[in-house]
Design a protein around this motif. Structure first.
Motif, short mmCIF file in Angstrom:
data_model
loop_
_atom_site.label_atom_id
_atom_site.label_comp_id
_atom_site.label_asym_id
_atom_site.label_seq_id
_atom_site.Cartn_x
_atom_site.Cartn_y
_atom_site.Cartn_z
N ASP A 48 0.77 -4.31 3.19
CA ASP A 48 -0.48 -3.88 3.81
C ASP A 48 -0.61 -4.53 5.19
OD1 ASP A 48 -2.99 -2.98 4.38
OD2 ASP A 48 -4.02 -4.22 2.90
N LEU A 91 -4.18 -1.75 -3.55
CA LEU A 91 -3.08 -2.66 -3.28
C LEU A 91 -2.24 -2.84 -4.55
CD1 LEU A 91 -4.61 -5.59 -1.16
CD2 LEU A 91 -2.87 -3.94 -0.43
N PRO A 119 -9.63 -2.31 6.24
CA PRO A 119 -9.48 -0.97 5.66
C PRO A 119 -10.41 0.02 6.35
CG PRO A 119 -9.72 -2.64 3.95
CD PRO A 119 -10.05 -3.31 5.26
N THR A 176 0.88 5.38 1.00
CA THR A 176 0.28 6.57 1.58
C THR A 176 1.29 7.71 1.45
OG1 THR A 176 1.09 6.25 3.85
CG2 THR A 176 -0.96 5.12 3.24
N GLN A 217 0.41 7.05 -7.35
CA GLN A 217 -0.35 7.02 -6.10
C GLN A 217 0.26 7.92 -5.04
OE1 GLN A 217 -3.20 5.90 -5.63
NE2 GLN A 217 -3.47 5.86 -3.42
N VAL A 223 0.85 -1.18 0.00
CA VAL A 223 0.00 0.00 0.00
C VAL A 223 0.89 1.24 0.00
CG1 VAL A 223 -1.94 -1.11 1.17
CG2 VAL A 223 -0.17 0.01 2.53
N ILE A 263 -7.66 2.75 -0.54
CA ILE A 263 -6.24 2.74 -0.83
C ILE A 263 -5.95 1.46 -1.62
CG2 ILE A 263 -3.90 2.71 0.12
CD1 ILE A 263 -4.91 4.19 2.52
N ARG A 320 -1.65 10.78 -2.92
CA ARG A 320 -1.67 10.76 -1.46
C ARG A 320 -0.92 11.97 -0.89
NH1 ARG A 320 -5.72 8.59 0.13
NH2 ARG A 320 -4.80 8.67 2.21
N ARG A 357 -3.05 -3.54 7.40
CA ARG A 357 -4.38 -3.27 7.92
C ARG A 357 -5.15 -4.56 8.15
NH1 ARG A 357 -6.56 0.17 3.08
NH2 ARG A 357 -5.47 -1.55 2.05
#
Length: 340
Positions: A145, A158, A150, A138, A192, A136, A156, A196, A147
């Motif tokens: 990932d 993958l 989510p 950010t 991405q 992921v 977000i 972000r 998490r």
């Protein structure tokens, strides 16, 4: 795990403890890995990554300040010339809460607690070959990932990043194809990261604006100063020929001017905050390719409100034990002030 051949795999070990390096070498050799380089610290690692790119990195998480985990984080955020997607296993003697927080933020794939056994090492290899997590991205994190669930309302994506470890042990590795795959993954992640980063700029600006405009608010000042590095990273990742560059350069000029003025007089109220906030919102809208700036502003304001609520809950939780420990019959602080 499918039939595997570990002989083509290249491993790098970075640990100040020579016994740990020797132990790992022995364990890895027993599964067929003999292409191993090791170092006591990260000083010579960047050059070694170029000379003989590893598929798997074991790195000491207990190094000073912490050298190892910071190195991992920088590696994950690198655009070139190293492969930032190699498998990484961090190692520690004491998985304290502060260390676990640093590990989680570093982007390493896994953590092993010393002293470890051959089975623990082999289990980690199996996980990385058969079940490596997608990455992921950010504003300040690139990595697997972590998490469990989510967050509601936050999408977000993958990324299935190249895994040269799996490709080599299954006989599917091709140097040209892996180089292309790394380049493609970097391009997708950069896109991405720009999105972000744009939202993070607006979030930091919106959070900092009230306190920085009034002056004397350390938390607001800290958040305001975080804008500079986020902006620099965003502009660095933006393609030179991007159609967004002229617009973002204009917004960036406004933001940098306000930040420089604040740095020159950090104890005074920050001037130009409305212009900085408007520029940051503009960047968030442009990088997310949305023309309705009002909607973007609402999303940013909602995220800031949630963040402020979490901060208030944390402060309340910390204050509760102190209030419970106060002597019976003692008036609360606000009551004392009111009576004074």
């Amino acid at each position: 795990m499918p039939d595997v051949d570990f002989r083509p795999v290249q491993v790098m070990i970075v640990d100040k403890d020579s016994n740990t390096r020797r132990l790992l070498r022995g364990i890895l050799s027993r599964v067929g890995i003999d292409k191993i380089t090791d170092f006591p610290n990260t000083t010579d690692v960047p050059a070694a990554l170029l000379a003989s790119p590893p598929d798997l990195l074991f790195i000491d998480a207990d190094a000073a300040e912490p050298e190892g985990l910071r190195f991992v984080q920088n590696l994950r955020h690198a655009q070139q010339p190293h492969n930032p997607f190699l498998c990484i296993i961090a190692m520690t003697w004491q998985p304290t809460q502060p260390l676990m927080m640093r590990f989680t933020a570093s982007g390493a794939d896994d953590l092993m607690v010393k002293p470890f056994s051959a089975k623990q090492v082999q289990d980690r290899l199996t996980n990385l070959i058969d079940g490596r997590k997608g990455f992921v991205v950010t504003a300040d994190y690139i990595g697997p990932d972590r998490r469990r669930q989510p967050r509601e309302g936050i999408q977000i994506p993958l990324f299935n990043v190249p895994n040269s470890l799996r490709l080599k042990v299954t006989g599917l590795f091709d140097k040209a194809r892996i180089n292309d795959a790394v380049a493609d993954a970097l391009e997708a992640i950069n896109v991405q990261k720009v999105v972000r980063g744009g939202f993070q700029l607006a979030f930091l600006a919106d959070f900092a604006a009230p306190g920085a405009s009034a002056g004397g608010d350390k938390m607001a000042a800290d958040h305001l100063l975080r804008i500079g590095p986020v902006l620099d990273d965003l502009m660095r990742r933006l393609r030179p020929d991007s159609d967004l560059r002229p617009t973002l350069e204009t917004y960036a000029t406004t933001i940098r001017a306000t930040l420089e003025a604040f740095k020159a007089a950090p104890d005074k109220p920050a001037g130009g905050m409305p212009a900085l906030l408007a520029a940051a919102i503009g960047i968030a809208a442009a990088t997310s390719r949305r023309s309705n700036i009002g909607v973007v502003e609402q999303e940013v304001r909602g995220a800031v409100t949630s963040y402020r609520n979490r901060l208030a809950e944390i402060a309340q939780a910390k204050a509760a034990p102190a209030a419970a420990a106060a002597p019976a019959g003692a008036p609360a602080e606000k009551e004392v002030e009111a009576r004074g």
